[in-house]
Design an enzyme around this catalytic site. Structure first.
Site, PDB file in Angstrom:
ATOM      1  N   LYS A   1      32.000  49.280  58.544  1.00  0.00           N
ATOM      2  CA  LYS A   1      31.731  49.097  57.107  1.00  0.00           C
ATOM      3  C   LYS A   1      30.343  49.659  56.853  1.00  0.00           C
ATOM      4  O   LYS A   1      29.526  49.770  57.768  1.00  0.00           O
ATOM      5  CB  LYS A   1      31.747  47.601  56.775  1.00  0.00           C
ATOM      6  CG  LYS A   1      32.015  47.294  55.325  1.00  0.00           C
ATOM      7  CD  LYS A   1      33.456  47.584  54.973  1.00  0.00           C
ATOM      8  CE  LYS A   1      34.030  46.674  53.943  1.00  0.00           C
ATOM      9  NZ  LYS A   1      35.479  46.705  53.869  1.00  0.00           N
TER      10      LYS A   1
ATOM     11  N   GLY B   1      46.483  37.050  38.718  1.00  0.00           N
ATOM     12  CA  GLY B   1      45.751  38.329  38.736  1.00  0.00           C
ATOM     13  C   GLY B   1      46.683  39.452  38.325  1.00  0.00           C
ATOM     14  O   GLY B   1      47.819  39.554  38.824  1.00  0.00           O
TER      15      GLY B   1
ATOM     16  N   GLY C   1      45.483  42.846  38.033  1.00  0.00           N
ATOM     17  CA  GLY C   1      44.703  44.082  38.209  1.00  0.00           C
ATOM     18  C   GLY C   1      45.486  45.026  39.105  1.00  0.00           C
ATOM     19  O   GLY C   1      46.718  44.979  39.154  1.00  0.00           O
ATOM     20  N   ASN C   2      44.778  45.859  39.851  1.00  0.00           N
ATOM     21  CA  ASN C   2      45.449  46.837  40.706  1.00  0.00           C
ATOM     22  C   ASN C   2      46.517  46.175  41.584  1.00  0.00           C
ATOM     23  O   ASN C   2      47.681  46.576  41.586  1.00  0.00           O
ATOM     24  CB  ASN C   2      44.384  47.563  41.555  1.00  0.00           C
ATOM     25  CG  ASN C   2      45.001  48.573  42.493  1.00  0.00           C
ATOM     26  OD1 ASN C   2      45.792  48.222  43.374  1.00  0.00           O
ATOM     27  ND2 ASN C   2      44.693  49.838  42.306  1.00  0.00           N
TER      28      ASN C   2
ATOM     29  N   GLY D   1      47.697  42.762  41.660  1.00  0.00           N
ATOM     30  CA  GLY D   1      48.640  41.839  41.021  1.00  0.00           C
ATOM     31  C   GLY D   1      49.652  42.561  40.137  1.00  0.00           C
ATOM     32  O   GLY D   1      50.852  42.260  40.174  1.00  0.00           O
TER      33      GLY D   1
HETATM   34  P1  NAD Z   1      41.068  44.125  40.037  1.00  0.00           P
HETATM   35  O1  NAD Z   1      39.652  43.968  39.604  1.00  0.00           O
HETATM   36  O2  NAD Z   1      41.823  45.384  39.757  1.00  0.00           O
HETATM   37  O3  NAD Z   1      41.951  42.914  39.428  1.00  0.00           O
HETATM   38  C1  NAD Z   1      41.553  41.575  39.450  1.00  0.00           C
HETATM   39  C2  NAD Z   1      42.448  40.786  38.503  1.00  0.00           C
HETATM   40  O4  NAD Z   1      42.081  39.403  38.553  1.00  0.00           O
HETATM   41  C3  NAD Z   1      42.312  41.207  37.038  1.00  0.00           C
HETATM   42  O5  NAD Z   1      43.586  41.182  36.425  1.00  0.00           O
HETATM   43  C4  NAD Z   1      41.458  40.082  36.432  1.00  0.00           C
HETATM   44  O6  NAD Z   1      41.699  39.887  35.053  1.00  0.00           O
HETATM   45  C5  NAD Z   1      41.976  38.916  37.229  1.00  0.00           C
HETATM   46  N1  NAD Z   1      41.091  37.760  37.181  1.00  0.00           N
HETATM   47  C6  NAD Z   1      39.735  37.716  37.127  1.00  0.00           C
HETATM   48  N2  NAD Z   1      39.325  36.443  37.036  1.00  0.00           N
HETATM   49  C7  NAD Z   1      40.443  35.683  37.069  1.00  0.00           C
HETATM   50  C8  NAD Z   1      40.677  34.296  37.024  1.00  0.00           C
HETATM   51  N3  NAD Z   1      39.671  33.412  36.915  1.00  0.00           N
HETATM   52  N4  NAD Z   1      41.936  33.865  37.091  1.00  0.00           N
HETATM   53  C9  NAD Z   1      42.967  34.736  37.186  1.00  0.00           C
HETATM   54  N5  NAD Z   1      42.811  36.046  37.227  1.00  0.00           N
HETATM   55  C10 NAD Z   1      41.563  36.519  37.170  1.00  0.00           C
HETATM   56  O7  NAD Z   1      41.051  43.823  41.623  1.00  0.00           O
HETATM   57  P2  NAD Z   1      42.181  44.212  42.680  1.00  0.00           P
HETATM   58  O8  NAD Z   1      41.853  45.506  43.310  1.00  0.00           O
HETATM   59  O9  NAD Z   1      43.514  43.971  42.111  1.00  0.00           O
HETATM   60  O10 NAD Z   1      41.887  43.100  43.821  1.00  0.00           O
HETATM   61  C11 NAD Z   1      42.350  41.771  43.703  1.00  0.00           C
HETATM   62  C12 NAD Z   1      42.102  41.034  45.009  1.00  0.00           C
HETATM   63  O11 NAD Z   1      42.770  41.722  46.064  1.00  0.00           O
HETATM   64  C13 NAD Z   1      40.638  40.938  45.429  1.00  0.00           C
HETATM   65  O12 NAD Z   1      40.473  39.708  46.137  1.00  0.00           O
HETATM   66  C14 NAD Z   1      40.488  42.098  46.410  1.00  0.00           C
HETATM   67  O13 NAD Z   1      39.438  41.879  47.333  1.00  0.00           O
HETATM   68  C15 NAD Z   1      41.838  42.033  47.097  1.00  0.00           C
HETATM   69  N6  NAD Z   1      42.220  43.291  47.770  1.00  0.00           N
HETATM   70  C16 NAD Z   1      42.403  44.437  47.054  1.00  0.00           C
HETATM   71  C17 NAD Z   1      42.807  45.600  47.702  1.00  0.00           C
HETATM   72  C18 NAD Z   1      43.079  46.863  46.935  1.00  0.00           C
HETATM   73  O14 NAD Z   1      43.700  47.772  47.522  1.00  0.00           O
HETATM   74  N7  NAD Z   1      42.699  46.973  45.675  1.00  0.00           N
HETATM   75  C19 NAD Z   1      42.991  45.607  49.110  1.00  0.00           C
HETATM   76  C20 NAD Z   1      42.794  44.415  49.818  1.00  0.00           C
HETATM   77  C21 NAD Z   1      42.406  43.258  49.129  1.00  0.00           C
END
Ligand code: NAD
Length: 424
Positions: A115, A227, A229-230, A232
Site C-alpha cells: 500500500k 449503501g 454507491g459503486n 451497493g
Molecule cells: P461510495 O462512496 O461509492 O458509496 C457509499 C454509499 O454509502 C453511498 O451510496 C452513500 O450514500 C452511502 N452512505 C453514506 N453514509 C451512509 C449511511 N450513514 N447509511 C447508509 N448509507 C450511507 O463507496 P463504495 O466504493 O461503494 O464503497 C462502499 C464500501 O465498500 C466501503 O466500505 C469501501 O471501503 C468498500 N469497498 C469498496 C470497493 C470498491 O471496489 N469500490 C472494494 C472493496 C471494498
C-alpha cells in the site's frame, strides 16, 4: 473524484485495521505460531518514505511526502493501492499493506501485499498539480515498483486518470511499454473488462455459493442492501437482473422498503433524478437503522464501517450477512451473529472481487492477450467460489466463524510460501 467523504473513508479503514488486528491476535494464539513466525509476520519486508519536489501553478516549488510499504511478497509481487490523503501515515499504510497480503492470500492469487500514497489533500490541488504530484511520486519510487516487484492500483482519492499518469511516467522512465506496472487502467490502455463492478459481482458469486450450502432458494429469499454507491448499487442491479427480490436499499439520506421487491432499475433512475433513493414511488421510507433490522434473509452492508454493532445485532433478522463494505460489523456484533447462527461472510473474502480482476488485468497485460467479458466473469466466479469453499472447509463443522477461518487460511498460505523459500 468525490472528495467530500474523506473523513469517513479514513475512519472506515482505521476500523478495518483495528478489527483485523484484534482478530489476528486470537488467531496467532489459535495457530500456536513460533517466535520466528510471529517475527516474520510482524515486520514488513520494505517500508519507505520519499520526499519529492513539485512545481506548483504559482511557479513555487513545494516538497511532498510519500510512503510505500511492501509488507510481504513471498507468494508473488506485492499488490496494493495508492491513495492521496492529508492524514496518511506510514503506520497506517503498514497495517493496510498487511491486510492486502491477507486478502490476496485468501482468494489465492499470486500476489503479496502493499500500500502507499502521498500526504496531500487532492481537493486543494489543480488538475495540473495533481498530475505533477503523481508523476513526482512515481519518479521517487520507480526503482521499487514494477510488474514483478510491486503493482499499484487505485485507492482512496485516486482513480483511472491517475493510474494513466502512473503508467505514462513509469514507461517514460523505462523507455518502453509496460502496462502491467499498474492496474485500474481504462480499457483503451490495457484495463480489464468487468472491473467497474467486479467487487459487487465477486461478492454475489460468494453469496450464491453460501446459499447453495444452506439450501436457500433464490426465488424465496429477500435481500436488503445498505449503501447505494459503486458497490451497493452494482450489487442491487446485478441481483435484480439475476431475478432476486431486493426489498430494501438505502443511501446517506435514508432508505426505502417494499416487501414485494423493488424495481432496481427504476430506483437507479430515481436516484439519478433526485440524488437519493428516498421517496421512491411505491415504496415506504425507512431509516438506515430500520434497514439493518428489517425482515429479510440476506443483509448486505455496502456503505460504512461499524454499522452492525452491539446495539442492533440482536435485532438482525437475516440468516446471511455479506460484508461488501470494509469492517461493517464490530467484534461484539460478530460474536452475537455467531451465537444466533447467522452466517457472516467477511469483507476480506466478500469484497475481494476487485483485486481478483486486478490480477486478471495484470495477467492480460503480461500476455498481451485481452479477454472478452465472459471469460473475465467465468474466471472471477471460479476464483471466488474456490475461495469461499477453502474458507468454509476450514470452519468448524457446525459453527462457522468465517472471518477467523479466512485469516487463518491466509496466514497459513503466507507462512507456507516463506517456509518453501527457506525463510522459516
Ligand atoms: P461510495 O462512496 O461509492 O458509496 C457509499 C454509499 O454509502 C453511498 O451510496 C452513500 O450514500 C452511502 N452512505 C453514506 N453514509 C451512509 C449511511 N450513514 N447509511 C447508509 N448509507 C450511507 O463507496 P463504495 O466504493 O461503494 O464503497 C462502499 C464500501 O465498500 C466501503 O466500505 C469501501 O471501503 C468498500 N469497498 C469498496 C470497493 C470498491 O471496489 N469500490 C472494494 C472493496 C471494498
Amino acid at each position: 473524484m468525490e472528495i467530500k467523504n474523506h473523513e469517513r473513508l479514513h475512519a472506515d479503514d482505521r476500523n478495518l485495521c483495528k478489527l483485523a488486528i484484534s482478530e489476528l491476535e486470537d488467531i496467532y494464539s489459535d495457530l500456536g505460531l513460533s517466535e520466528e513466525e510471529l517475527d516474520l509476520l510482524d515486520m514488513p519486508r520494505r517500508s519507505f518514505t520519499v520526499h519529492f519536489p513539485v512545481r506548483m501553478d504559482s511557479g513555487k516549488i513545494r516538497m511532498f511526502v510519500g510512503h510505500r510499504v511492501q509488507y510481504n511478497d513471498a507468494r508473488g509481487p506485492a499488490k496494493g493501492g495508492i491513495r492521496f490523503h492529508p492524514e496518511l501515515t506510514l503506520d497506517h499504510v503498514k497495517d493496510l499493506s498487511f491486510l492486502m497480503a491477507l486478502k490476496c492470500a485468501v482468494v489465492n492469487i499470486p500476489f503479496g501485499g502493499s500500500k502507499g500514497g502521498v500526504v496531500v489533500n487532492p481537493k486543494e490541488l489543480s488538475r495540473n498539480e495533481l498530475e505533477q504530484v503523481t508523476r513526482g511520486y512515481i519518479r521517487a519510487i520507480a526503482n521499487h515498483i514494477g510488474p514483478f516487484k510491486d503493482i499499484p492500483a487505485p485507492d482512496v482519492y485516486t482513480d483511472e486518470k491517475i493510474m494513466v499518469w502512473i503508467l505514462d511516467e513509469y514507461e517514460r522512465i523505462n523507455g518502453e511499454h509496460i502496462p502491467s506496472v499498474v492496474t485500474g487502467k481504462p480499457i483503451e490502455l490495457g484495463g480489464s473488462k468487468a472491473r467497474s463492478y467486479s467487487t459487487s459481482l465477486g461478492g454475489i458469486y460468494v453469496l450464491e455459493e453460501a446459499m447453495r450450502r444452506m439450501d436457500m432458494d433464490k426465488f424465496e429469499v429477500s435481500i436488503a442492501i445498505q449503501g447505494f454507491g459503486n458497490v451497493g448499487e452494482n450489487a442491487a442491479r446485478i441481483l435484480h437482473e439475476k431475478g432476486y427480490k431486493v426489498v430494501a436499499v438505502s443511501d446517506s439520506k435514508g432508505g426505502i422498503i417494499n416487501k414485494e421487491g423493488l424495481d432496481i432499475e427504476a430506483v437507479m433512475k430515481h436516484k439519478t433524478q433526485t440524488g437519493s433513493v428516498v421517496d421512491f414511488e411505491g415504496s415506504q421510507n425507512i431509516t438506515n437503522e430500520q434497514l439493518l433490522t428489517c425482515e429479510c434473509d440476506i443483509l448486505i452492508p455496502a456503505a460504512l464501517s461499524d454499522q452492525l454493532n452491539s446495539n442492533n445485532a440482536h435485532d438482525v433478522k437475516a440468516k446471511v450477512v455479506l460484508e461488501l463494505a470494509n469492517a461493517p460489523t464490530t467484534k461484539e456484533a460478530d460474536n452475537i451473529f455467531f451465537e444466533k447462527n447467522i452466517m457472516l461472510i467477511p469483507d476480506v473474502l466478500a469484497n475481494a472481487g476487485g483485486v481478483v480482476v486486478s490480477y486478471f488485468e495484470w495477467s492480460q497485460n503480461l500476455n498481451n492477450d485481452y479477454w472478452e467479458e465472459d471469460k473475465v466473469l467465468e474466471r472471477l466466479k471460479k476464483t471466488m467460489i474456490t475461495a469461499f469453499n477453502d474458507v468454509y472447509s476450514h470452519c468448524d463443522e457446525k459453527n462457522c466463524r468465517m472471518r477467523r477461518s479466512a485469516y487463518q487460511l491466509a496466514i497459513r498460505r503466507i507462512l507456507h510460501a516463506e517456509r518453501l523459500r527457506g525463510n522459516l
